[in-house]
Design an enzyme around this catalytic site. Structure first.
Site, short mmCIF file in Angstrom:
data_model
loop_
_atom_site.label_atom_id
_atom_site.label_comp_id
_atom_site.label_asym_id
_atom_site.label_seq_id
_atom_site.Cartn_x
_atom_site.Cartn_y
_atom_site.Cartn_z
N HIS A 1 68.87 -67.68 4.53
CA HIS A 1 70.18 -67.05 4.38
C HIS A 1 70.05 -65.55 4.55
O HIS A 1 68.98 -64.96 4.31
CB HIS A 1 70.76 -67.39 3.01
CG HIS A 1 71.22 -68.82 2.91
ND1 HIS A 1 71.91 -69.29 1.83
CD2 HIS A 1 71.09 -69.86 3.76
CE1 HIS A 1 72.20 -70.56 2.01
NE2 HIS A 1 71.70 -70.94 3.18
N CYS B 1 70.34 -67.81 -3.37
CA CYS B 1 70.39 -66.37 -3.09
C CYS B 1 70.92 -65.59 -4.30
O CYS B 1 70.50 -64.46 -4.54
CB CYS B 1 71.23 -66.10 -1.85
SG CYS B 1 70.46 -66.70 -0.32
N GLU C 1 71.22 -63.10 2.79
CA GLU C 1 70.89 -62.39 1.56
C GLU C 1 69.40 -62.50 1.26
O GLU C 1 68.76 -61.52 0.87
CB GLU C 1 71.71 -62.96 0.39
CG GLU C 1 73.21 -62.88 0.59
CD GLU C 1 73.80 -64.08 1.33
OE1 GLU C 1 75.03 -64.16 1.41
OE2 GLU C 1 73.05 -64.94 1.84
#
Length: 173
Positions: free
Chosen positions: A86, A119, A88
């Site tokens: 991801h 995250c 993040e």
């Protein structure tokens, strides 16, 4: 003071950076960008996609995303089979790779979607205290974020779109 002079707020400015970062995403199903900021200075960026050295998602590197594009997996399902990091997480790992102090205490995370549970846990661990986002995400644990004292602010997409359009307007002389 010059009448009519405008510039983006800090939140708008850094969200534009997150929007720019998402253009590098190689994920077929959702493009996400993230920026970590401390004291109005960008310290890390990230976008979602397969890890370095792994075939890009859009080239068939992530079978889960491929199945989702074919309609065989619903959005939010089988996330444990997705190879894409991801945005993040990539921004947080960027801090580690670049040797930026592990505790980005009181930093702000700008992201195009509210972070997922994993995250969110990473953001809490490194000391993120505020998350500025554009959109919601189905796998977010708002209770956890509240318990950790993280403030979540959702910006109006129109504000960011306005500034993005300014980039390509003809200069006024």
């Amino acid at each position: 003071m010059c009448a009519g002079f405008e510039r983006p707020s800090w939140d708008e400015y850094f969200m534009l950076q997150a929007e720019l970062a998402k253009l590098r995403s190689n994920c077929m199903t959702r493009q996400v960008g993230a920026v970590i900021v401390r004291n109005n200075r960008q310290i890390a960026t990230g976008y979602n996609g397969t890890p370095p050295g792994v075939k890009n998602c859009f080239e068939g590197g992530c079978k889960r995303c491929q199945l989702r594009m074919e309609g065989k997996i619903e959005s939010g399902a089988s996330l444990d089979r997705c190879l894409c990091n991801h945005a993040e997480a990539n921004a947080i790992m960027h801090c580690a790779i670049m040797g930026i102090e592990a505790g980005t205490k009181d930093a702000v995370l700008y992201t195009t979607f509210v972070p997922c549970l994993e995250c969110s846990k990473m953001a809490i661990t490194i000391g993120i205290k505020k998350i500025i986002c554009l959109d919601t995400y189905p796998e977010t644990d708002y209770g956890l974020m509240k318990e950790a004292g993280i403030e979540i602010i959702q910006l109006e997409r129109k504000r960011i779109q306005r500034w993005a359009s300014v980039l390509f307007d003809e200069p006024k002389r």
